[in-house]
Scaffold this motif. Structure first.
Motif, PDB file in Angstrom:
ATOM      1  N   ALA A 169      17.169 -48.170  -1.458  1.00 16.57           N
ATOM      2  CA  ALA A 169      16.376 -49.245  -2.057  1.00 16.57           C
ATOM      3  C   ALA A 169      15.505 -48.697  -3.185  1.00 16.57           C
ATOM      4  O   ALA A 169      15.379 -49.309  -4.255  1.00 16.57           O
ATOM      5  CB  ALA A 169      15.516 -49.916  -0.989  1.00 16.57           C
ATOM      6  N   VAL A 170      14.903 -47.523  -2.965  1.00 21.63           N
ATOM      7  CA  VAL A 170      14.074 -46.901  -4.007  1.00 21.63           C
ATOM      8  C   VAL A 170      14.910 -46.564  -5.241  1.00 21.63           C
ATOM      9  O   VAL A 170      14.500 -46.798  -6.383  1.00 21.63           O
ATOM     10  CB  VAL A 170      13.388 -45.636  -3.450  1.00 21.63           C
ATOM     11  CG1 VAL A 170      12.743 -44.820  -4.568  1.00 21.63           C
ATOM     12  CG2 VAL A 170      12.338 -46.021  -2.403  1.00 21.63           C
ATOM     13  N   ASP A 171      16.115 -46.023  -5.028  1.00 20.71           N
ATOM     14  CA  ASP A 171      16.967 -45.679  -6.157  1.00 20.71           C
ATOM     15  C   ASP A 171      17.369 -46.931  -6.938  1.00 20.71           C
ATOM     16  O   ASP A 171      17.419 -46.913  -8.174  1.00 20.71           O
ATOM     17  CB  ASP A 171      18.204 -44.932  -5.666  1.00 20.71           C
ATOM     18  CG  ASP A 171      19.031 -44.347  -6.801  1.00 20.71           C
ATOM     19  OD1 ASP A 171      18.430 -43.899  -7.796  1.00 20.71           O
ATOM     20  OD2 ASP A 171      20.268 -44.340  -6.701  1.00 20.71           O
ATOM     21  N   ALA A 172      17.664 -48.008  -6.236  1.00 20.62           N
ATOM     22  CA  ALA A 172      18.028 -49.250  -6.914  1.00 20.62           C
ATOM     23  C   ALA A 172      16.893 -49.729  -7.817  1.00 20.62           C
ATOM     24  O   ALA A 172      17.115 -50.120  -8.975  1.00 20.62           O
ATOM     25  CB  ALA A 172      18.374 -50.327  -5.883  1.00 20.62           C
ATOM     26  N   LEU A 173      15.663 -49.686  -7.327  1.00 18.81           N
ATOM     27  CA  LEU A 173      14.517 -50.104  -8.130  1.00 18.81           C
ATOM     28  C   LEU A 173      14.329 -49.198  -9.343  1.00 18.81           C
ATOM     29  O   LEU A 173      13.948 -49.661 -10.423  1.00 18.81           O
ATOM     30  CB  LEU A 173      13.253 -50.112  -7.264  1.00 18.81           C
ATOM     31  CG  LEU A 173      13.205 -51.174  -6.161  1.00 18.81           C
ATOM     32  CD1 LEU A 173      11.949 -50.988  -5.311  1.00 18.81           C
ATOM     33  CD2 LEU A 173      13.245 -52.576  -6.761  1.00 18.81           C
ATOM     34  N   SER A 174      14.630 -47.913  -9.191  1.00 21.50           N
ATOM     35  CA  SER A 174      14.476 -46.991 -10.324  1.00 21.50           C
ATOM     36  C   SER A 174      15.482 -47.317 -11.429  1.00 21.50           C
ATOM     37  O   SER A 174      15.166 -47.197 -12.613  1.00 21.50           O
ATOM     38  CB  SER A 174      14.649 -45.542  -9.857  1.00 21.50           C
ATOM     39  OG  SER A 174      16.012 -45.220  -9.625  1.00 21.50           O
ATOM     40  N   PHE A 175      16.687 -47.739 -11.052  1.00 19.23           N
ATOM     41  CA  PHE A 175      17.667 -48.148 -12.061  1.00 19.23           C
ATOM     42  C   PHE A 175      17.180 -49.382 -12.814  1.00 19.23           C
ATOM     43  O   PHE A 175      17.354 -49.492 -14.037  1.00 19.23           O
ATOM     44  CB  PHE A 175      19.017 -48.444 -11.408  1.00 19.23           C
ATOM     45  CG  PHE A 175      19.861 -47.225 -11.164  1.00 19.23           C
ATOM     46  CD1 PHE A 175      20.099 -46.297 -12.173  1.00 19.23           C
ATOM     47  CD2 PHE A 175      20.417 -46.994  -9.916  1.00 19.23           C
ATOM     48  CE1 PHE A 175      20.880 -45.177 -11.950  1.00 19.23           C
ATOM     49  CE2 PHE A 175      21.209 -45.877  -9.685  1.00 19.23           C
ATOM     50  CZ  PHE A 175      21.439 -44.963 -10.701  1.00 19.23           C
ATOM     51  N   ALA A 176      16.581 -50.319 -12.100  1.00 14.53           N
ATOM     52  CA  ALA A 176      16.073 -51.534 -12.748  1.00 14.53           C
ATOM     53  C   ALA A 176      14.970 -51.192 -13.748  1.00 14.53           C
ATOM     54  O   ALA A 176      14.952 -51.705 -14.877  1.00 14.53           O
ATOM     55  CB  ALA A 176      15.558 -52.508 -11.694  1.00 14.53           C
ATOM     56  N   ALA A 177      14.042 -50.313 -13.355  1.00 14.85           N
ATOM     57  CA  ALA A 177      12.950 -49.930 -14.252  1.00 14.85           C
ATOM     58  C   ALA A 177      13.471 -49.163 -15.461  1.00 14.85           C
ATOM     59  O   ALA A 177      13.047 -49.394 -16.605  1.00 14.85           O
ATOM     60  CB  ALA A 177      11.931 -49.092 -13.487  1.00 14.85           C
ATOM     61  N   GLY A 178      14.397 -48.224 -15.235  1.00 13.07           N
ATOM     62  CA  GLY A 178      14.955 -47.463 -16.340  1.00 13.07           C
ATOM     63  C   GLY A 178      15.694 -48.348 -17.321  1.00 13.07           C
ATOM     64  O   GLY A 178      15.602 -48.166 -18.541  1.00 13.07           O
ATOM     65  N   SER A 179      16.432 -49.325 -16.808  1.00  9.46           N
ATOM     66  CA  SER A 179      17.151 -50.260 -17.664  1.00  9.46           C
ATOM     67  C   SER A 179      16.190 -51.045 -18.556  1.00  9.46           C
ATOM     68  O   SER A 179      16.422 -51.203 -19.761  1.00  9.46           O
ATOM     69  CB  SER A 179      17.968 -51.224 -16.799  1.00  9.46           C
ATOM     70  OG  SER A 179      18.578 -52.213 -17.585  1.00  9.46           O
ATOM     71  N   ALA A 180      15.083 -51.502 -17.994  1.00  7.02           N
ATOM     72  CA  ALA A 180      14.107 -52.266 -18.770  1.00  7.02           C
ATOM     73  C   ALA A 180      13.467 -51.407 -19.866  1.00  7.02           C
ATOM     74  O   ALA A 180      13.255 -51.880 -20.991  1.00  7.02           O
ATOM     75  CB  ALA A 180      13.036 -52.832 -17.842  1.00  7.02           C
ATOM     76  N   LEU A 181      13.166 -50.157 -19.560  1.00  3.65           N
ATOM     77  CA  LEU A 181      12.551 -49.281 -20.549  1.00  3.65           C
ATOM     78  C   LEU A 181      13.501 -48.993 -21.708  1.00  3.65           C
ATOM     79  O   LEU A 181      13.095 -49.036 -22.880  1.00  3.65           O
ATOM     80  CB  LEU A 181      12.116 -47.977 -19.886  1.00  3.65           C
ATOM     81  CG  LEU A 181      10.840 -48.057 -19.046  1.00  3.65           C
ATOM     82  CD1 LEU A 181      10.707 -46.817 -18.158  1.00  3.65           C
ATOM     83  CD2 LEU A 181       9.613 -48.182 -19.961  1.00  3.65           C
ATOM     84  N   VAL A 182      14.754 -48.709 -21.425  1.00  3.37           N
ATOM     85  CA  VAL A 182      15.711 -48.441 -22.508  1.00  3.37           C
ATOM     86  C   VAL A 182      15.924 -49.698 -23.335  1.00  3.37           C
ATOM     87  O   VAL A 182      16.030 -49.631 -24.575  1.00  3.37           O
ATOM     88  CB  VAL A 182      17.041 -47.920 -21.935  1.00  3.37           C
ATOM     89  CG1 VAL A 182      18.100 -47.822 -23.031  1.00  3.37           C
ATOM     90  CG2 VAL A 182      16.843 -46.552 -21.297  1.00  3.37           C
ATOM     91  N   ALA A 183      15.984 -50.842 -22.700  1.00  3.21           N
ATOM     92  CA  ALA A 183      16.175 -52.097 -23.430  1.00  3.21           C
ATOM     93  C   ALA A 183      15.029 -52.366 -24.402  1.00  3.21           C
ATOM     94  O   ALA A 183      15.206 -53.056 -25.415  1.00  3.21           O
ATOM     95  CB  ALA A 183      16.310 -53.260 -22.447  1.00  3.21           C
TER      96      ALA A 183
END
Length: 411
Positions: A169-183
């Motif tokens: 669950a923690v890893d999934a949230l990290s992907f979401a945050a990283g995606s938003a930052l790159v976008a």
């Protein structure tokens, strides 16, 4: 540098890598609860790295056609869904080796795009100046080590001991945050329209892939490193969890701390890598780190004391990061931007593409000769490979390559 684009890429890398460290510790622990067969455990690692062998070249060619920033954030949004689904399966007690391998394959497929994209976009954010590239790579690699290898593993081990689904669950949230930052990075990071034909494409994907391969094959310096060293090193990584549990007597938290020992050395390596080039020289760093990693791997594989394993694994981490920072900056500086995605992916095809083979080889060696075997073999062979690289990687050949790329000779 384009505004604060590098800062956002740096932050995205840190967040995503923290999640990867948590996931990377929990996944083998979960696999070890499902089977004690070294070969079956290594299958999970094999599946994670197989996409580099299958899709690495295609990913590089696509990144030289598409906007690299957009590809990165879209793929990470997809990986958020994949890892989130795994967390649900673990919560419902529906996870098996086949599912772990399938998830690893999907995540690895995305990684061929995200990892190559991050390396390809960096010169556009910080310029091709050698010192700026070395500093930027040092920050990215140092942050990766700090989060993925130092902070992530003990957190992953602890979360796994509390609730087996929590690390995913923690890893999934990290992907979401990283995606938003790159976008949120501003600018276009696609190909120069002047290089494209009237229909928006110069040639076919096949011919573009071939162009990148030819360029790398003709480059004496860049083609000399990669596959065999990664093949040998990945054999030990694939059975690391069993080595830690059965030879060193470590529990889940202890396994996370062992992985963190490598990270401590890696953080130190990221801090001194750029400076060491100006003191020692690029060629000496590249070859020397490979030579010295051999004895460290050998001692690690033969050790049965956790403290000795931790010290030697820390040395391996230090040498690996120094090598990666220096070699990565050199590759980015020497490669034309229009070819960068293809050349990075071709380099990773031979480097990372060997990892799934090495993972299975490590499982076979561990099953046949004992858990230390993959580390011992790597410790003996890697220095020999490094010395064989000397005719291609030395001060003269690197100076010639820099001159051919229109750069100053450098150290």
């Amino acid at each position: 540098m384009r505004g604060n684009g590098f800062g956002r890429l740096w932050a995205a890398s840190g967040v995503s890598n923290l999640g990867d460290g948590v996931y990377g510790t929990a996944l083998p622990l979960l696999a070890a609860t499902l089977t004690r067969d070294p070969l079956l455990v290594s299958v999970v690692s094999f599946a994670e790295w197989l996409p580099w062998l299958l899709f690495g070249l295609l990913s590089g060619a696509l990144l030289d056609r598409w906007d690299r920033r957009r590809v990165m954030w879209v793929v990470d949004a997809g990986r958020f869904a994949v890892v989130g689904g795994l967390g649900v399966a673990v919560l419902l007690d529906q996870a098996g080796i086949a599912l772990l391998a399938a998830v690893g394959f999907l995540l690895g497929s995305g990684q061929t795009l995200v990892d190559t994209g991050a390396h390809s976009i960096l010169p556009a954010l910080v310029s091709r100046d050698a010192q700026r590239l070395e500093r930027a790579n040092g920050r990215l690699v140092g942050t990766q080590v700090l989060t993925q290898e130092l902070a992530g593993p003990p957190v992953g081990g602890f979360l796994f001991s509390v609730a087996t689904w929590a690390p995913f669950a923690v890893d999934a949230l990290s992907f979401a945050a990283g995606s938003a930052l790159v976008a949120s990075i501003r600018g276009q990071f696609g190909p120069d329209p002047a290089e494209l034909g009237p229909e928006g494409r110069r040639t076919t994907l096949r011919s573009e892939i071939a162009e990148g391969l030819r360029w790398l094959a003709a480059h004496r310096v860049l083609r000399a490193t990669g596959a065999l060293v990664n093949l040998l090193a990945s054999g030990g990584s694939a059975v690391m969890v069993l080595f830690a549990q059965e030879r060193l007597g470590l529990d889940a938290v202890g396994f996370g701390l062992l992985l963190s020992a490598s990270a401590v050395g890696g953080v130190l390596g990221s801090l001194v890598a750029a400076r060491s080039v100006r003191v020692v020289g690029t060629a000496q760093i590249i070859v020397g780190t490979m030579v010295l990693s051999g004895p460290a791997l050998l001692v690690f594989g033969l050790s049965s004391e956790p403290w000795l394993a931790g010290v030697t694994f820390g040395l391996v981490g230090f040498l690996t990061v120094v090598f990666n920072v220096v070699m990565g900056a050199l590759r980015q500086a020497l490669t034309p931007d229009r070819l960068l995605g293809r050349v990075v992916s071709a380099f990773r095809l031979f480097g990372y593409g060997s990892v799934p083979i090495g993972s299975l080889l490590g499982g076979v060696l561990a099953r046949s000769f004992g858990l230390p075997a993959p580390f011992v073999v790597a410790g003996v062979v890697v220095p020999v490979v490094a010395l064989l690289c000397l005719p291609a990687i030395n001060t003269r050949t690197i100076a010639e390559a820099r001159s051919a790329a229109g750069l100053t000779p450098g150290p």
